[in-house]
Design an enzyme around this catalytic site. Structure first.
Site, PDB file in Angstrom:
ATOM      1  N   LYS A  36       0.841  -1.212   0.000  1.00  0.00           N
ATOM      2  CA  LYS A  36       0.000   0.000   0.000  1.00  0.00           C
ATOM      3  C   LYS A  36       0.875   1.261   0.000  1.00  0.00           C
ATOM      4  O   LYS A  36       2.072   1.193   0.312  1.00  0.00           O
ATOM      5  CB  LYS A  36      -0.891  -0.018   1.244  1.00  0.00           C
ATOM      6  CG  LYS A  36      -0.107   0.066   2.552  1.00  0.00           C
ATOM      7  CD  LYS A  36      -0.995  -0.154   3.772  1.00  0.00           C
ATOM      8  CE  LYS A  36      -0.161  -0.098   5.043  1.00  0.00           C
ATOM      9  NZ  LYS A  36      -0.958  -0.428   6.243  1.00  0.00           N
ATOM     10  N   ARG A 131     -10.232   0.427  15.128  1.00  0.00           N
ATOM     11  CA  ARG A 131     -10.159   1.109  13.843  1.00  0.00           C
ATOM     12  C   ARG A 131     -11.210   0.421  12.981  1.00  0.00           C
ATOM     13  O   ARG A 131     -12.374   0.416  13.348  1.00  0.00           O
ATOM     14  CB  ARG A 131      -8.715   0.987  13.318  1.00  0.00           C
ATOM     15  CG  ARG A 131      -8.220   2.192  12.602  1.00  0.00           C
ATOM     16  CD  ARG A 131      -6.728   2.119  12.326  1.00  0.00           C
ATOM     17  NE  ARG A 131      -6.356   1.019  11.449  1.00  0.00           N
ATOM     18  CZ  ARG A 131      -5.116   0.791  11.005  1.00  0.00           C
ATOM     19  NH1 ARG A 131      -4.129   1.572  11.372  1.00  0.00           N
ATOM     20  NH2 ARG A 131      -4.855  -0.218  10.207  1.00  0.00           N
ATOM     21  N   HIS A 163      -6.010  -6.807  13.336  1.00  0.00           N
ATOM     22  CA  HIS A 163      -4.764  -6.025  13.288  1.00  0.00           C
ATOM     23  C   HIS A 163      -4.382  -5.598  14.702  1.00  0.00           C
ATOM     24  O   HIS A 163      -5.235  -5.184  15.477  1.00  0.00           O
ATOM     25  CB  HIS A 163      -5.013  -4.799  12.399  1.00  0.00           C
ATOM     26  CG  HIS A 163      -3.776  -4.097  11.912  1.00  0.00           C
ATOM     27  ND1 HIS A 163      -2.671  -4.758  11.428  1.00  0.00           N
ATOM     28  CD2 HIS A 163      -3.488  -2.785  11.796  1.00  0.00           C
ATOM     29  CE1 HIS A 163      -1.759  -3.868  11.051  1.00  0.00           C
ATOM     30  NE2 HIS A 163      -2.222  -2.658  11.276  1.00  0.00           N
ATOM     31  N   ARG A 219       1.257 -10.674   7.542  1.00  0.00           N
ATOM     32  CA  ARG A 219       1.239  -9.511   6.634  1.00  0.00           C
ATOM     33  C   ARG A 219       2.460  -8.644   6.952  1.00  0.00           C
ATOM     34  O   ARG A 219       2.496  -7.990   7.999  1.00  0.00           O
ATOM     35  CB  ARG A 219      -0.037  -8.678   6.846  1.00  0.00           C
ATOM     36  CG  ARG A 219      -1.327  -9.478   6.706  1.00  0.00           C
ATOM     37  CD  ARG A 219      -2.550  -8.566   6.798  1.00  0.00           C
ATOM     38  NE  ARG A 219      -2.619  -7.804   8.019  1.00  0.00           N
ATOM     39  CZ  ARG A 219      -3.251  -8.181   9.134  1.00  0.00           C
ATOM     40  NH1 ARG A 219      -3.902  -9.331   9.184  1.00  0.00           N
ATOM     41  NH2 ARG A 219      -3.252  -7.407  10.195  1.00  0.00           N
ATOM     42  N   TYR A 263      14.551  30.424   4.752  1.00  0.00           N
ATOM     43  CA  TYR A 263      13.377  31.169   5.216  1.00  0.00           C
ATOM     44  C   TYR A 263      13.378  31.337   6.729  1.00  0.00           C
ATOM     45  O   TYR A 263      13.644  30.375   7.458  1.00  0.00           O
ATOM     46  CB  TYR A 263      12.091  30.448   4.817  1.00  0.00           C
ATOM     47  CG  TYR A 263      11.831  30.396   3.325  1.00  0.00           C
ATOM     48  CD1 TYR A 263      11.792  31.558   2.562  1.00  0.00           C
ATOM     49  CD2 TYR A 263      11.603  29.177   2.706  1.00  0.00           C
ATOM     50  CE1 TYR A 263      11.534  31.488   1.200  1.00  0.00           C
ATOM     51  CE2 TYR A 263      11.339  29.106   1.350  1.00  0.00           C
ATOM     52  CZ  TYR A 263      11.309  30.269   0.596  1.00  0.00           C
ATOM     53  OH  TYR A 263      11.056  30.201  -0.743  1.00  0.00           O
ATOM     54  N   CYS A 310      12.964  23.848   2.514  1.00  0.00           N
ATOM     55  CA  CYS A 310      12.045  24.565   1.618  1.00  0.00           C
ATOM     56  C   CYS A 310      11.274  23.562   0.756  1.00  0.00           C
ATOM     57  O   CYS A 310      11.400  22.359   0.933  1.00  0.00           O
ATOM     58  CB  CYS A 310      12.836  25.514   0.729  1.00  0.00           C
ATOM     59  SG  CYS A 310      13.977  26.576   1.623  1.00  0.00           S
ATOM     60  N   ASP A 312      11.719  22.862  -2.415  1.00  0.00           N
ATOM     61  CA  ASP A 312      12.543  22.161  -3.411  1.00  0.00           C
ATOM     62  C   ASP A 312      13.965  21.895  -2.955  1.00  0.00           C
ATOM     63  O   ASP A 312      14.723  21.272  -3.682  1.00  0.00           O
ATOM     64  CB  ASP A 312      12.665  23.018  -4.688  1.00  0.00           C
ATOM     65  CG  ASP A 312      11.371  23.692  -5.052  1.00  0.00           C
ATOM     66  OD1 ASP A 312      10.378  22.962  -5.202  1.00  0.00           O
ATOM     67  OD2 ASP A 312      11.330  24.931  -5.162  1.00  0.00           O
TER      68      ASP A 312
HETATM   69  C1  LIG Z   1      -0.157  -1.443   6.879  1.00  0.00           C
HETATM   70  C2  LIG Z   1      -0.721  -2.718   7.326  1.00  0.00           C
HETATM   71  C3  LIG Z   1       0.087  -3.835   7.570  1.00  0.00           C
HETATM   72  C4  LIG Z   1       1.590  -3.784   7.549  1.00  0.00           C
HETATM   73  O1  LIG Z   1       2.052  -3.226   8.756  1.00  0.00           O
HETATM   74  P1  LIG Z   1       3.616  -3.143   9.063  1.00  0.00           P
HETATM   75  O2  LIG Z   1       3.715  -2.650  10.443  1.00  0.00           O
HETATM   76  O3  LIG Z   1       4.165  -2.166   8.070  1.00  0.00           O
HETATM   77  O4  LIG Z   1       4.147  -4.495   8.855  1.00  0.00           O
HETATM   78  C5  LIG Z   1      -0.519  -5.035   7.874  1.00  0.00           C
HETATM   79  N1  LIG Z   1      -1.859  -5.124   7.949  1.00  0.00           N
HETATM   80  C6  LIG Z   1      -2.661  -4.065   7.761  1.00  0.00           C
HETATM   81  C7  LIG Z   1      -4.121  -4.226   7.888  1.00  0.00           C
HETATM   82  C8  LIG Z   1      -2.136  -2.826   7.464  1.00  0.00           C
HETATM   83  O5  LIG Z   1      -2.946  -1.777   7.293  1.00  0.00           O
END
Ligand SMILES: *Cc1c(COP(=O)(O)O)cnc(C)c1O
Length: 372
Positions: A36, A131, A163, A219, A263, A310, A312
């Site tokens: 992602k 979440r 998660h 994951r 700046y 800045c 750039d």
């Molecule tokens: C982003 C994400 C992950 C990966 O998490 P990491 O900490 O980068 O390994 C796994 N599962 C879900 C649902 C996520 O949103």
């Protein structure tokens, strides 16, 4: 071709080695590589291809749009997405053979009514992150609705997942609590007659530290890119940062003592000094909060950013080092040659390394090496 002015060199061999090391940490589970957010800034399509070539079983993305981009680029393997607003194009997901996630009865109904044929759906339970995901009675209702739809031949439940909130703190009591809620939620699903192909709970830190949470699939995100989920932790395996952010000095000049930089004139030269101009700014994704705090490697040494970042560009103080316009500047990389790491930049900028790499924008040319 001339050298890109702002380049991310991405080491696909390091990426493959990280994935292999993570597989070895979870030998009984399949592996999903999370790509992602443009693969955490590394380039989604390229990293997805490299992950498949390295043997990863699944790819994971947040949005359906990301999933469809992967399909358009030719990816055909197991692919899950998990975050969708009402009106998401589930029909396109089904046609593209993308697995979608239902986090409530309402969302399951949206998926069923949009899908032209039997969708493959994974169910998300909220085990304590608060979440996405179905919590408590909503989970019971989601299981019942999914069981009814599956027995009517209207969908296939392929997975159940959740998660972690605190997996980067392995001793945090929330980890045991979430795992227990997850096991009970899976039991509820099995009792309703649904036997999903994959149960999964672990992100990178849990993959590294929590075998009891590996289930059928892990994951992995940040760790695949060689960045530790928490820089304070020690892990059972070595990970190599995949991305090196480099460019070249576009100007080098002497400043007299008392000269003020950038700046707001937040930095003043105490002595006569040499400064270099680095063509990266917040337009490339460099945090403004790194101003006067982060370092880069150039002219054979780590030198400090001075003055405000800045849009750039930013300025570094080279002191009495000799440097020339065109000399290489490494903002961060694996750290093997003395350059800072993304983790160092995160500390300097008051953020997490996930953000440092994910912010890297499309002004940066990404060059891929290795991975043959
Ligand atoms: C982003 C994400 C992950 C990966 O998490 P990491 O900490 O980068 O390994 C796994 N599962 C879900 C649902 C996520 O949103």
């Amino acid at each position: 071709m001339t050298d890109p002015q702002a380049e991310a060199v991405i080491d696909l061999d390091a990426f493959g080695a990280n994935l292999a090391a993570l597989s070895a940490c979870a030998p009984s589970a399949a592996q999903m590589t999370v790509v992602k957010a443009n693969a955490y800034g590394h380039g989604m399509v390229e990293m997805a291809r490299a992950a498949r070539a390295a043997g990863t079983d699944w790819l994971g993305v947040a949005t359906l749009r990301e999933a469809l981009t992967l399909r358009a680029a030719g990816d055909t393997g197991d692919l899950l997405c998990w975050l969708a607003a009402p009106g998401a194009d589930y029909a396109a997901a089904v046609e593209a053979d993308v697995e979608v996630t239902a986090s409530s009865v309402e969302q399951l109904a949206e998926i069923l009514s949009a899908a032209p044929r039997r969708p493959r759906v994974q169910l998300k339970v909220d085990t304590g992150l608060s979440r996405n995901g179905a919590l408590g009675q909503e989970w019971t209702a989601l299981v019942a609705a999914a069981a009814q739809a599956q027995s009517g031949g209207r969908l296939e439940v392929t997975g159940v997942w959740s998660h972690f909130a605190c997996a980067d703190q392995p001793d945090h009591p929330a980890n045991d609590a979430q795992e227990a809620v997850f096991v009970a939620a899976v039991d509820e699903l099995l009792a309703a007659g649904i036997q999903p192909r994959v149960r999964h709970l672990s992100n990178s830190p849990a993959t590294l530290t929590r075998p009891s949470a590996h289930f059928d699939l892990v994951r992995v995100g940040i760790a695949a890119y060689g960045i530790r989920p928490d820089p304070g932790m020690t892990y059972p395996t070595r990970l190599t940062p995949v991305l090196t952010l480099r460019g070249r000095l576009v100007q080098v000049k002497r400043l007299p003592a008392g000269a003020k930089v950038s700046y707001g004139q937040t930095w003043t030269a105490e002595h006569d000094t040499t400064v270099g101009l680095v063509p990266f700014g917040y337009g490339e994704g460099i945090p403004v909060s790194a101003s006067n705090r982060a370092q880069v490697l150039t002219a054979g040494a780590r030198v400090p950013l001075v003055g405000r970042v800045c849009m750039d560009q930013f300025v570094v103080d080279l002191g009495e080092r000799s440097a020339r316009r065109g000399d290489e500047v490494v903002l961060f990389g694996p750290g093997h040659d003395g350059e800072p790491t993304a983790e160092d930049w995160a500390v300097a900028s008051g953020t997490i390394a996930y953000e440092v790499v994910t912010r890297l924008g499309d002004r940066i040319v990404r060059t891929y090496k290795g991975g043959a």
